[in-house]
Design a protein around this motif. Structure first.
Motif, mmCIF file in Angstrom:
data_model
loop_
_atom_site.group_PDB
_atom_site.id
_atom_site.type_symbol
_atom_site.label_atom_id
_atom_site.label_comp_id
_atom_site.label_asym_id
_atom_site.label_seq_id
_atom_site.Cartn_x
_atom_site.Cartn_y
_atom_site.Cartn_z
ATOM 1 N N SER A 83 0.844 -1.194 0.000
ATOM 2 C CA SER A 83 0.000 0.000 0.000
ATOM 3 C C SER A 83 0.876 1.240 0.000
ATOM 4 N N ALA A 84 0.344 2.330 -0.554
ATOM 5 C CA ALA A 84 1.057 3.606 -0.524
ATOM 6 C C ALA A 84 1.247 4.093 0.904
ATOM 7 N N LEU A 85 0.452 3.579 1.833
ATOM 8 C CA LEU A 85 0.518 4.020 3.226
ATOM 9 C C LEU A 85 1.470 3.175 4.072
ATOM 10 N N ASP A 86 2.008 2.109 3.503
ATOM 11 C CA ASP A 86 2.937 1.262 4.261
ATOM 12 C C ASP A 86 4.161 2.063 4.686
ATOM 13 N N GLY A 87 4.606 1.813 5.913
ATOM 14 C CA GLY A 87 5.823 2.446 6.397
ATOM 15 C C GLY A 87 5.614 3.719 7.185
ATOM 16 N N VAL A 88 4.360 4.198 7.282
ATOM 17 C CA VAL A 88 4.094 5.373 8.114
ATOM 18 C C VAL A 88 3.997 4.883 9.561
ATOM 19 N N ALA A 89 4.973 5.230 10.365
ATOM 20 C CA ALA A 89 5.117 4.656 11.707
ATOM 21 C C ALA A 89 3.907 4.913 12.591
ATOM 22 N N LEU A 90 3.456 3.864 13.259
ATOM 23 C CA LEU A 90 2.328 3.983 14.184
ATOM 24 C C LEU A 90 2.677 4.816 15.405
ATOM 25 N N ALA A 91 3.962 4.849 15.759
ATOM 26 C CA ALA A 91 4.376 5.541 16.977
ATOM 27 C C ALA A 91 4.483 7.052 16.813
ATOM 28 N N ALA A 132 -1.002 11.992 10.751
ATOM 29 C CA ALA A 132 -2.077 12.382 9.843
ATOM 30 C C ALA A 132 -1.507 13.058 8.607
ATOM 31 N N GLU A 133 -0.554 13.969 8.808
ATOM 32 C CA GLU A 133 0.054 14.657 7.682
ATOM 33 C C GLU A 133 0.778 13.680 6.763
ATOM 34 N N LYS A 134 1.514 12.736 7.337
ATOM 35 C CA LYS A 134 2.257 11.779 6.524
ATOM 36 C C LYS A 134 1.315 10.870 5.738
ATOM 37 N N LEU A 135 0.221 10.438 6.369
ATOM 38 C CA LEU A 135 -0.757 9.615 5.662
ATOM 39 C C LEU A 135 -1.341 10.378 4.474
ATOM 40 N N GLN A 136 -1.656 11.646 4.691
ATOM 41 C CA GLN A 136 -2.221 12.470 3.621
ATOM 42 C C GLN A 136 -1.217 12.678 2.487
ATOM 43 N N LYS A 137 0.031 12.896 2.836
ATOM 44 C CA LYS A 137 1.059 13.078 1.813
ATOM 45 C C LYS A 137 1.249 11.804 0.988
ATOM 46 N N ARG A 138 1.198 10.656 1.655
ATOM 47 C CA ARG A 138 1.333 9.391 0.935
ATOM 48 C C ARG A 138 0.159 9.205 -0.027
#
Length: 267
Positions: free
Chosen positions: A144-152, A159-165
């Protein structure tokens, strides 16, 4: 004090290079026989919160434009890297040099226009960066394009990183009109929510939409909120200074008057 096996005495002398000395000190602190009881007892999990805290203290020193503090805080953050690397070395996984080599390799791979072939120099920085990041994610088995966005990550930053991805694969508003309308929509939905579960759901949607709007204005939401926090704290302390000990007993209107006075004084 006896020497830690495998650690050269020069690792603890002031004449050693900064990194060599720090690595030696950490090895001594983690020595099961002669080290510090607290340091020996730590794990990756127990040290992780300190790592996050030190990163924020670095950001705080930068925000205050305090270079002496920045030097100190960068040292504290470096200690966290050394601590984690030492624990990994004890497990036979990797050491500090492997960490440094890995990031060196990553940086040269991500900058082929500097370290690579002449053919790479014709690509734009954005094209090179996205291609490299996509290749790295694919190599790690991303689906997924969202893989690798750290949960921590802090929720605002995540939120910003998820949106950018999502934006990288075209899921984004073309301008600020869309996210602005979404914020208004979410405000109305939060106001209409009845149950606690609905309120939680709509409050999350509102904050996520607000992050998206700020991001579309080209502003990092985390930086914006940190700036807002500092401004609120400065003005609130100004109100307290004007009113003294009587501040808590003032009416809301009287406190608002003080707020306006402090605000006007900043102009």
């Amino acid at each position: 004090m006896s020497s830690t096996p495998g650690v050269s005495p020069i690792g603890l002398t002031a004449s050693a290079s900064g990194i060599a000395r720090l690595l030696g000190i950490m090895a001594r602190l983690r020595d099961p026989l002669n080290g510090c009881e607290w340091d020996v007892a730590q794990t990756f999990a127990t040290i992780a919160p300190y790592t996050i805290e030190e990163a924020y203290e670095v950001a705080d020193a930068i925000e205050r434009d305090d270079l002496p503090a920045l030097r100190e805080e960068l040292g504290d953050l470096l200690l966290q890297v050394v601590f984690h690397a030492r624990m990994a070395e004890e497990l036979g996984a990797f050491d500090f040099d492997a960490v440094a080599q890995a990031i060196s390799h990553k940086m040269t791979e991500r900058h082929p226009h500097i370290f690579g072939d002449a053919a790479d120099q014709g690509q734009s920085r954005e094209v090179r960066w996205e291609a490299q990041k996509a290749a790295e994610r694919a190599a790690k088995g991303a689906t997924s394009a969202l893989d690798g966005v750290a949960l921590a990550l802090p929720a605002l930053m995540r939120a910003e990183k998820l949106q950018k991805r999502a934006a990288r694969v075209g899921f984004d508003w073309p301008d600020t009109a869309g996210p602005r309308a979404k914020v208004i929509e979410e405000l109305d939905e939060l106001a209409a929510a009845k149950s606690e579960a609905e309120k939680l759901d709509e409050a999350g949607d509102l904050l996520f939409a607000a992050v998206n709007l700020v991001r579309r204005y080209g502003i990092a939401p985390e930086d914006a909120l940190r700036h807002g926090n500092a401004k609120f704290e400065r003005r609130f302390r100004g109100m307290e200074a004007l009113a003294g000990a009587a501040f808590p007993a003032l009416s809301l209107d009287e406190q608002e008057d003080l707020w306006q006075q402090v605000k006007a004084a900043e102009r």
